[in-house]
Design a protein around this motif. Sequence first.
Motif, PDB file in Angstrom:
ATOM      1  N   CYS A 290      49.465  47.042  47.728  1.00 40.78           N
ATOM      2  CA  CYS A 290      50.192  48.294  47.493  1.00 40.78           C
ATOM      3  C   CYS A 290      49.310  49.535  47.562  1.00 40.78           C
ATOM      4  O   CYS A 290      49.652  50.509  48.217  1.00 40.78           O
ATOM      5  CB  CYS A 290      50.885  48.240  46.139  1.00 40.78           C
ATOM      6  N   HIS A 291      48.185  49.510  46.858  1.00 44.15           N
ATOM      7  CA  HIS A 291      47.369  50.716  46.770  1.00 44.15           C
ATOM      8  C   HIS A 291      45.911  50.493  47.120  1.00 44.15           C
ATOM      9  O   HIS A 291      45.084  51.366  46.914  1.00 44.15           O
ATOM     10  CB  HIS A 291      47.496  51.333  45.371  1.00 44.15           C
ATOM     11  N   GLY A 292      45.568  49.302  47.591  1.00 37.42           N
ATOM     12  CA  GLY A 292      44.235  49.074  48.124  1.00 37.42           C
ATOM     13  C   GLY A 292      43.135  48.735  47.151  1.00 37.42           C
ATOM     14  O   GLY A 292      41.966  48.829  47.505  1.00 37.42           O
ATOM     15  N   SER A 293      43.458  48.355  45.920  1.00 37.01           N
ATOM     16  CA  SER A 293      42.396  47.921  45.010  1.00 37.01           C
ATOM     17  C   SER A 293      41.774  46.641  45.554  1.00 37.01           C
ATOM     18  O   SER A 293      42.469  45.783  46.097  1.00 37.01           O
ATOM     19  CB  SER A 293      42.959  47.662  43.610  1.00 37.01           C
ATOM     20  N   VAL A 294      40.456  46.521  45.403  1.00 35.91           N
ATOM     21  CA  VAL A 294      39.740  45.350  45.884  1.00 35.91           C
ATOM     22  C   VAL A 294      39.006  44.714  44.713  1.00 35.91           C
ATOM     23  O   VAL A 294      38.255  45.387  44.000  1.00 35.91           O
ATOM     24  CB  VAL A 294      38.736  45.727  46.998  1.00 35.91           C
ATOM     25  N   PHE A 295      39.256  43.426  44.514  1.00 38.19           N
ATOM     26  CA  PHE A 295      38.619  42.658  43.451  1.00 38.19           C
ATOM     27  C   PHE A 295      37.740  41.594  44.094  1.00 38.19           C
ATOM     28  O   PHE A 295      38.071  41.063  45.158  1.00 38.19           O
ATOM     29  CB  PHE A 295      39.682  41.963  42.583  1.00 38.19           C
ATOM     30  N   ASP A 296      36.623  41.251  43.442  1.00 37.65           N
ATOM     31  CA  ASP A 296      35.806  40.173  43.980  1.00 37.65           C
ATOM     32  C   ASP A 296      36.419  38.836  43.573  1.00 37.65           C
ATOM     33  O   ASP A 296      37.481  38.780  42.944  1.00 37.65           O
ATOM     34  CB  ASP A 296      34.345  40.313  43.549  1.00 37.65           C
ATOM     35  N   PHE A 297      35.747  37.731  43.942  1.00 43.18           N
ATOM     36  CA  PHE A 297      36.300  36.404  43.678  1.00 43.18           C
ATOM     37  C   PHE A 297      36.405  36.077  42.190  1.00 43.18           C
ATOM     38  O   PHE A 297      37.101  35.152  41.817  1.00 43.18           O
ATOM     39  CB  PHE A 297      35.471  35.330  44.381  1.00 43.18           C
ATOM     40  N   THR A 298      35.727  36.834  41.323  1.00 46.33           N
ATOM     41  CA  THR A 298      35.822  36.594  39.888  1.00 46.33           C
ATOM     42  C   THR A 298      36.825  37.530  39.218  1.00 46.33           C
ATOM     43  O   THR A 298      36.992  37.480  38.009  1.00 46.33           O
ATOM     44  CB  THR A 298      34.449  36.764  39.213  1.00 46.33           C
ATOM     45  N   GLY A 299      37.478  38.385  40.000  1.00 45.21           N
ATOM     46  CA  GLY A 299      38.488  39.292  39.454  1.00 45.21           C
ATOM     47  C   GLY A 299      37.936  40.620  38.989  1.00 45.21           C
ATOM     48  O   GLY A 299      38.636  41.384  38.328  1.00 45.21           O
ATOM     49  N   ARG A 300      36.685  40.943  39.336  1.00 41.90           N
ATOM     50  CA  ARG A 300      36.110  42.241  38.958  1.00 41.90           C
ATOM     51  C   ARG A 300      36.532  43.294  39.979  1.00 41.90           C
ATOM     52  O   ARG A 300      36.482  43.062  41.176  1.00 41.90           O
ATOM     53  CB  ARG A 300      34.580  42.161  38.899  1.00 41.90           C
ATOM     54  N   ILE A 301      36.922  44.463  39.493  1.00 37.51           N
ATOM     55  CA  ILE A 301      37.359  45.537  40.381  1.00 37.51           C
ATOM     56  C   ILE A 301      36.142  46.141  41.077  1.00 37.51           C
ATOM     57  O   ILE A 301      35.177  46.513  40.433  1.00 37.51           O
ATOM     58  CB  ILE A 301      38.177  46.631  39.632  1.00 37.51           C
ATOM     59  N   LEU A 302      36.186  46.176  42.401  1.00 37.73           N
ATOM     60  CA  LEU A 302      35.093  46.756  43.187  1.00 37.73           C
ATOM     61  C   LEU A 302      35.407  48.202  43.555  1.00 37.73           C
ATOM     62  O   LEU A 302      34.575  49.080  43.383  1.00 37.73           O
ATOM     63  CB  LEU A 302      34.842  45.920  44.445  1.00 37.73           C
ATOM     64  N   HIS A 303      36.608  48.455  44.063  1.00 36.76           N
ATOM     65  CA  HIS A 303      37.024  49.830  44.347  1.00 36.76           C
ATOM     66  C   HIS A 303      38.539  49.876  44.483  1.00 36.76           C
ATOM     67  O   HIS A 303      39.200  48.861  44.623  1.00 36.76           O
ATOM     68  CB  HIS A 303      36.329  50.407  45.587  1.00 36.76           C
TER      69      HIS A 303
END
Length: 182
Positions: free
Chosen positions: A140-153
């Motif tokens: 929807c809005h482009g949030s990116v999480f790593d494989f552990t669920g941490r927000i990257l941007h």
Amino acid sequence: MTSDETTRRDFIYVATGMLGVVGVAGLAWPFIDQMRPDAAVRAAGQPVEIDVSSVEPGSAIIVTWRGKPYFVRRLTDAEITAASGVTVDQMKDPQPADQRIGGPADEAKKDWVVVAANCTHLGCIPKVVDSGADGWHCPCHGSVFDFTGRILHGPAPINLPQPPHVFASDTNLIIGTDTAGA
């Protein structure tokens, strides 16, 4: 008028009032009782036991606990390495990868991630992307999480939350139980 008549009259008033109260309570009870949650809703808060023996490294399943979806992902060695390589300055909500990766008591099997499957921005369900450290992208809005669920941007303010969970055995994961008690 004698004092006997007054006592009888008071008794009749009190008895009539009590009968009215019992009648109103009897009529109101079905309306009050229908507001209680049904058995399915009460059971939804109970811990959920999941057999994860069929989940291969690099794949994930979605389970439901308390009416909300959760990702249960078994990481590959490459995904663990990529997630561990993300530096603190690349994260909006810094947290070490090893605090989010777990598994059975056997140290060699610490390759599991259990996180909420709803983006912390507006609640969309992120999609899995297999490229580098980027694990999940919110469509929807482009949030990116790593494989552990941490927000990257992206607009999501915090990491994907982790539910209370524990591995009862190498193949059984229990979501909704306190990990301190195990």
